[in-house]
Design an enzyme around this catalytic site. Structure first.
Site, PDB file in Angstrom:
ATOM      1  N   ASN A 414       0.851  -1.104   0.136  1.00  0.00           N
ATOM      2  CA  ASN A 414      -0.036  -0.053  -0.191  1.00  0.00           C
ATOM      3  C   ASN A 414       0.762   1.320  -0.086  1.00  0.00           C
ATOM      4  O   ASN A 414       1.714   1.300   0.962  1.00  0.00           O
ATOM      5  CB  ASN A 414      -0.897  -0.016   1.251  1.00  0.00           C
ATOM      6  CG  ASN A 414      -1.828   1.227   1.110  1.00  0.00           C
ATOM      7  OD1 ASN A 414      -2.516   1.255   0.562  1.00  0.00           O
ATOM      8  ND2 ASN A 414      -1.576   2.001   2.235  1.00  0.00           N
ATOM      9  N   GLU A 415       0.742   2.239  -1.265  1.00  0.00           N
ATOM     10  CA  GLU A 415       1.351   3.123  -1.071  1.00  0.00           C
ATOM     11  C   GLU A 415       2.869   3.103  -0.544  1.00  0.00           C
ATOM     12  O   GLU A 415       3.483   3.973   0.069  1.00  0.00           O
ATOM     13  CB  GLU A 415       0.670   4.359  -0.117  1.00  0.00           C
ATOM     14  CG  GLU A 415      -0.521   4.429  -0.547  1.00  0.00           C
ATOM     15  CD  GLU A 415      -1.138   5.631   0.423  1.00  0.00           C
ATOM     16  OE1 GLU A 415      -0.858   6.208   1.379  1.00  0.00           O
ATOM     17  OE2 GLU A 415      -2.391   6.092  -0.116  1.00  0.00           O
ATOM     18  N   ASN A 481      -5.397   5.011  -4.414  1.00  0.00           N
ATOM     19  CA  ASN A 481      -6.063   5.643  -3.229  1.00  0.00           C
ATOM     20  C   ASN A 481      -6.213   7.488  -3.602  1.00  0.00           C
ATOM     21  O   ASN A 481      -5.144   7.754  -3.715  1.00  0.00           O
ATOM     22  CB  ASN A 481      -5.107   5.569  -2.088  1.00  0.00           C
ATOM     23  CG  ASN A 481      -4.817   4.087  -1.606  1.00  0.00           C
ATOM     24  OD1 ASN A 481      -5.807   3.263  -2.028  1.00  0.00           O
ATOM     25  ND2 ASN A 481      -3.885   3.976  -1.010  1.00  0.00           N
ATOM     26  N   TYR A 487      -7.425  15.913   0.636  1.00  0.00           N
ATOM     27  CA  TYR A 487      -6.223  16.485   0.771  1.00  0.00           C
ATOM     28  C   TYR A 487      -5.672  17.419  -0.096  1.00  0.00           C
ATOM     29  O   TYR A 487      -4.757  18.339   0.199  1.00  0.00           O
ATOM     30  CB  TYR A 487      -5.339  15.278   0.929  1.00  0.00           C
ATOM     31  CG  TYR A 487      -5.481  14.385   1.976  1.00  0.00           C
ATOM     32  CD1 TYR A 487      -5.054  14.794   3.586  1.00  0.00           C
ATOM     33  CD2 TYR A 487      -5.555  13.014   1.756  1.00  0.00           C
ATOM     34  CE1 TYR A 487      -5.404  13.971   4.468  1.00  0.00           C
ATOM     35  CE2 TYR A 487      -5.576  11.983   2.952  1.00  0.00           C
ATOM     36  CZ  TYR A 487      -5.603  12.652   4.327  1.00  0.00           C
ATOM     37  OH  TYR A 487      -5.411  11.730   5.318  1.00  0.00           O
ATOM     38  N   TRP A 561     -12.840   4.956   2.119  1.00  0.00           N
ATOM     39  CA  TRP A 561     -12.109   4.738   3.531  1.00  0.00           C
ATOM     40  C   TRP A 561     -12.464   5.620   4.640  1.00  0.00           C
ATOM     41  O   TRP A 561     -12.446   6.755   4.222  1.00  0.00           O
ATOM     42  CB  TRP A 561     -10.469   5.442   3.063  1.00  0.00           C
ATOM     43  CG  TRP A 561      -9.573   5.215   3.959  1.00  0.00           C
ATOM     44  CD1 TRP A 561      -8.991   5.945   4.886  1.00  0.00           C
ATOM     45  CD2 TRP A 561      -8.659   3.898   4.456  1.00  0.00           C
ATOM     46  NE1 TRP A 561      -8.170   5.382   6.102  1.00  0.00           N
ATOM     47  CE2 TRP A 561      -8.102   4.177   5.504  1.00  0.00           C
ATOM     48  CE3 TRP A 561      -8.604   2.737   3.563  1.00  0.00           C
ATOM     49  CZ2 TRP A 561      -7.163   3.171   5.974  1.00  0.00           C
ATOM     50  CZ3 TRP A 561      -7.949   1.625   4.454  1.00  0.00           C
ATOM     51  CH2 TRP A 561      -7.133   2.085   5.396  1.00  0.00           C
ATOM     52  N   LYS A 581     -12.366   9.216   9.017  1.00  0.00           N
ATOM     53  CA  LYS A 581     -13.003   9.114   7.710  1.00  0.00           C
ATOM     54  C   LYS A 581     -14.086   8.071   7.656  1.00  0.00           C
ATOM     55  O   LYS A 581     -14.527   7.647   6.741  1.00  0.00           O
ATOM     56  CB  LYS A 581     -12.041   8.873   6.694  1.00  0.00           C
ATOM     57  CG  LYS A 581     -11.076   9.892   6.566  1.00  0.00           C
ATOM     58  CD  LYS A 581     -10.287   9.782   5.290  1.00  0.00           C
ATOM     59  CE  LYS A 581      -8.953  10.989   5.291  1.00  0.00           C
ATOM     60  NZ  LYS A 581      -8.050  10.724   6.384  1.00  0.00           N
TER      61      LYS A 581
HETATM   62  C1  GCB Z   1      -4.230   6.414   2.930  1.00  0.00           C
HETATM   63  C2  GCB Z   1      -3.668   5.478   3.284  1.00  0.00           C
HETATM   64  C3  GCB Z   1      -4.312   5.035   4.687  1.00  0.00           C
HETATM   65  C4  GCB Z   1      -4.681   6.209   5.366  1.00  0.00           C
HETATM   66  C5  GCB Z   1      -5.491   7.165   4.619  1.00  0.00           C
HETATM   67  C6  GCB Z   1      -5.741   8.509   4.992  1.00  0.00           C
HETATM   68  O1  GCB Z   1      -3.920   6.782   1.584  1.00  0.00           O
HETATM   69  O2  GCB Z   1      -3.665   4.266   2.603  1.00  0.00           O
HETATM   70  O3  GCB Z   1      -3.612   3.993   5.405  1.00  0.00           O
HETATM   71  O4  GCB Z   1      -5.354   6.068   6.616  1.00  0.00           O
HETATM   72  O5  GCB Z   1      -4.838   7.361   3.519  1.00  0.00           O
HETATM   73  O6  GCB Z   1      -6.899   8.430   5.887  1.00  0.00           O
HETATM   74  O7  GCB Z   1      -5.017   9.379   5.040  1.00  0.00           O
END
Ligand code: GCB
Length: 883
Positions: A414-415, A481, A487, A561, A581
């Site tokens: 992931n990322e 993602n 953001y 998410w 979130k």
């Molecule tokens: C993401 C990550 C995740 C974070 C989320 C966030 O891209 O993969 O682990 O919790 O963003 O809420 O910023």
């Protein structure tokens, strides 16, 4: 009748059904825990003190919800148990740990039996030759949740330490289905060819014989339907040498199988049993689920299940719940999957690590497709040890959850490069990219070797680097993602990003592996803004994303998410230590937006929800005139009528699963009724909201009770959830009313109000995270009387540590590094705070409140600010009328 009964009795005594098979018992009771950061067994054994009795599952980090300094260190668990010789005769004894975060050394009677690395999968230990039957056994487990060689190295979630899943004591006959094959069931069921007419089933596995004699056994593999009826079977004899193993593969066929799908999750089971050929004694037996289904993915046509297109729509799921952290019971795991199903999803991403088997089992039963992944998050370590640990995590996940028909894809990163830009010098970046690529290729190869039937995937953050270095070329599916409109940027940038990605890489199946926005129910806004954490912005964000995803056939699926607000000890923002979130709060109460998803995803039930649960207590500003406030309804009906306090408002067509009304409100209880027609039947929902009135022109409002609080520098109402006091959004002063004079909204970064940094010494963090800087005055025109005025400050620019250790204001002021502000404050022309510096007084990013009681005689209360160094600022102001 009597005769038949007697006959059965006789037969059963002549030919007793002997079951020497396995016995699986929970081993969760009677443990002791010590927070002892010493990895030397002898030393720890000597300690009599400091042990606390605990019941598993257990974590020592339940404080992660309130501090970022939760314990990342070693701890010990111990348990005494007895076994007797008769119990052990002809038996093998195993301990199975379902999850210990992150590293576990298991000692029995002083001897290290195994070390397991990785906090999210199970492991088994054979203790047969080590248990004592003549004295109590002492089991000790050294656990550590801080390790820079075990994934994850980083990540936005708490690494809770502990034996946080179940432990089992398994007693098996000497001949049994392997229990030590990466703690899997020892059985692997595949469907090499499957259609509506016929399923070819392969059942593989390993049998072991731990006896000193050769064993001759009958291996019986059966497929049972939901009624327990055998629908396919294979029987054969096997010989296993003394202390040997035997790998088998049986092929069976099912004609006209019942298919497994989200709408109809039909589960067969595969029963594998082993009997002694001579005495017919059952040596071992196990069952694994079988869902007959096939699937494929295509960059143009998306995902297909059993030949039918199916858009994968769901959410990601973290596994914690306040206050137990990740030490959840099986029931809690199952409850979460049921909630997801109720919301209407057909897909869940188990992020960012393998989850409890109870989760997967629930997904099989409920019909929810699964993306499961190992925890390589944000960063990878160089070197063989990390690679080996990542590889075994992948192998364990795949083997342990192989037979769950719900699983359609395995993920492993992931990322993966997001942290490199902050941590690695530019000239060394390429080396790190190469290393990440090499690891990804290795894991991809391992994945396909372990499981050629599932799809592979990984998730990237919204940055072209993954395309540039070729990481996005490796897996079957690309996960993105994407947080445009949270953001960064705006909602439309999401469209641009995915359309461009699809244009450039038309052959790559694409999933939106994350999208989401934060929300805090204490923050509400009539003018929501990006990143303000108001409930309204989260709603707008999700209302934009779902249709945007749905209307693009090339988007294979999406997982929001996150399903719940989850623990992330290091996170700051409005609700420190919690990533907010969620579509549900951490206690699993749904946010209003949960019902938007439900309305969007479900057509089989009527969904009608007046979206006021998150904002039930409202304060409105009015001089007595009727006030209209926005109320939204989430629904999957065509149209909905809303009435308030018995008065019909209007019927509105539902678009994108919602409609909005401006609702006239009165002080006190307001009862809202929404109604509509679903499949010819009337449906209705009733909800209350409670209203307090706050005068706009206080001067004209007379001499009644008055308490007016303002969330200075913010567009949001902030409600203190402990006192219910509502701090109103800020406004410019107009004569006869109240508001700021001069200054501007503080922005830590362009486009966003306030800061995300945690503010200490207050429960009301978001109230202090916004402020007005360069403010000249705050003025209230009001009736004469005795008032208390309260000012709230938090210097969000100062460097907190340095300031708090400075010995005096003068010294700090002269210090070139001191970035805090110093100013004078006066009230109605009378000096109040001279050379006042919140940073000097309490430190940066800490809340400080100043109160003054004052007799107002001239019809206004005006607080003036005058800068001495830096800029004046104010975060909150409240006036309260005493007499
Ligand atoms: C993401 C990550 C995740 C974070 C989320 C966030 O891209 O993969 O682990 O919790 O963003 O809420 O910023």
């Amino acid at each position: 009748m009597k005769k038949i009964f007697l006959l059965i009795l006789c037969l059963s005594t002549m030919y007793p059904v002997v079951n020497a098979g396995r016995v699986v018992q929970s081993f969760n009771d009677g443990w002791y825990y010590a927070a002892c950061d010493d990895n030397r067994l002898q030393e720890v054994q000597r300690h009599e003190e400091g042990w606390q009795q605990v019941h598993l599952p257990h974590t020592w980090n339940a404080d992660a919800y309130s501090t970022r300094n939760c314990r990342r260190a070693s701890s010990w668990y111990k348990k005494e148990f007895r076994t007797d010789a008769a119990q052990m005769r002809d038996k093998q004894l195993y301990l199975k740990f379902d999850g210990v975060n992150s590293l576990a050394d298991v000692y029995l009677n002083g001897e290290l039996l195994t070390t397991h690395k990785g906090g999210y999968s199970a492991f088994t230990v054979d203790i047969t030759d080590k248990v004592r039957t003549d004295a109590p056994n002492l089991l000790m487990v050294h656990v550590n949740n801080q390790n820079d060689r075990i994934p994850p190295l980083s990540g936005d979630f708490t690494i809770f330490g502990g034996i946080y899943r179940n432990v089992w004591l398994i007693s098996a006959a000497k001949q049994h289905i392997s229990l030590t094959d990466y703690a899997s069931t020892g059985i692997y069921v595949d469907l090499p060819s499957v259609s509506e007419d016929r399923a070819e089933i392969s059942v593989r596995g390993t049998l072991v014989n731990r006896d000193v004699r050769r064993a001759v056994l009958k291996l019986d593999v059966e497929v049972l339907d939901t009624d327990g009826k055998t629908v396919a079977q294979s029987l054969r004899s096997v010989r296993i040498d003394a202390d040997g193993a035997f790998a088998f593969e049986e092929r069976l066929q099912l004609e006209k199988p019942q298919l497994w799908s989200p709408d109809s999750p039909y589960l067969y089971s595969v029963k594998v049993s082993l009997k002694d050929v001579r005495d017919k004694v059952l040596k071992d037996e196990t069952r694994v689920p079988l869902g007959v289904r096939w699937f494929s993915v295509d960059a143009q046509e998306g995902f297909k299940l059993n030949g039918e297109p199916l858009k994968l729509m769901g959410a990601c799921r973290h596994q914690d719940q306040m206050p137990m952290g990740i030490a959840l019971s099986d029931e809690m795991h199952r409850r979460d999957m049921q909630l997801l199903k109720d919301m209407g999803v057909n897909f869940v991403r188990l992020a960012h690590y393998p989850q409890d088997d109870a989760v997967l089992r629930a997904c099989d039963e409920l019909g929810m497709l699964v993306w499961e992944e190992i925890p390589i998050v944000d960063l990878i370590a160089l070197g063989d040890e990390f690679r080996a640990n990542a590889t075994s995590a992948l192998r364990e996940m795949i083997r342990q959850h192989y037979n769950h028909p719900s699983v359609i894809m395995w993920g492993y990163m992931n990322e993966a490069v997001i942290q490199l830009q902050y941590r690695v010098k530019k000239q060394r970046l390429n080396g790190f990219y190469e290393n990440t690529l090499a690891l990804a290729r290795h894991l991809e190869e391992t994945l396909k070797r372990e499981d050629p039937y599932r799809l592979s995937t990984m998730a990237y953050h919204g940055n072209q680097i993954y395309n540039k270095i070729g990481l996005s070329n490796i897996t079957d599916i690309s996960g993105w993602n994407l947080y445009q409109g949270w953001y960064e940027n705006d909602f439309k940038s999401f469209d641009r990003f995915v359309d461009e990605e699809h244009r450039k890489y038309p052959h790559r199946p694409l999933i939106i592996s994350e999208f989401g926005a934060g929300s805090d129910p204490r923050l509400q806004s009539l003018e929501p803004q990006i990143f303000d954490f108001s409930m309204q912005w989260q709603q707008l964000y999700l209302e934009y994303y779902l249709p945007a995803i749905m209307k693009r056939p090339f988007i294979v699926g999406a997982t929001e998410w996150n399903f719940i607000d989850f623990s992330s000890a290091n996170r700051q923002e409005a609700t420190p230590h919690i990533n907010n979130k969620g579509l549900m709060y951490n206690n699993r109460r749904p946010k209003d937006v949960f019902y938007y998803f439900q309305a969007f995803l479900r057509k089989d039930i009527p969904v009608l929800h007046i979206a006021v649960d998150d904002w039930k207590h409202r304060t409105v500003v009015s001089d007595g005139e009727a006030v209209e406030h926005p109320v939204k309804v989430y629904s999957n009906l065509d149209k909905v009528e809303l009435s308030v306090n018995g008065k019909k408002l209007s019927v509105q067509g539902i678009e994108n699963c919602h409609a909005g009304w401006w609702v006239p409100l009165v002080v006190g209880r307001n009862t809202l009724v929404a109604s509509g027609i679903y499949q010819g039947k009337k449906v209705e929902q009733v909800s209350d909201i409670f209203v307090k009135m706050q005068p706009r022109h206080i001067a004209a409002a007379g001499s009644g009770q008055l308490e007016l609080a303002v969330n200075v520098g913010s567009n949001c109402f902030f409600t203190d959830d402990k006192s219910d006091l509502c701090w109103l959004p800020d406004q410019a002063y107009t004569p006869g009313s109240w508001g700021y004079i001069g200054g501007e909204i503080f922005r830590r970064s362009p486009g966003r109000i306030g800061t995300t940094a945690e503010v200490k010494d207050t429960r009301n963090v978001p109230l202090l995270q916004t402020k007005r800087k360069g403010i000249k005055a705050y003025r209230f025109d009001l009736p004469d009387g005795d008032y208390e005025v309260e000012l709230l400050f938090a210097d969000l620019n100062a460097r907190s540590e340095r300031v708090t250790y400075d010995l005096g204001a003068a010294a700090t002021l002269d210090n070139a590094d001191f970035r805090g502000s110093v100013f004078n404050v006066s009230v109605n022309g009378r000096p109040w705070l001279s050379h006042f510096s919140p940073a000097i007084e309490v430190g940066g990013n800490r809340c400080i409140s100043k109160k003054l009681r004052i007799a107002v005689t001239g019809g206004n209360l005006t607080v003036d600010f005058e800068a001495v160094k830096g800029m004046t600022f104010l975060n909150g102001i409240k006036i309260f009328r005493i007499h």
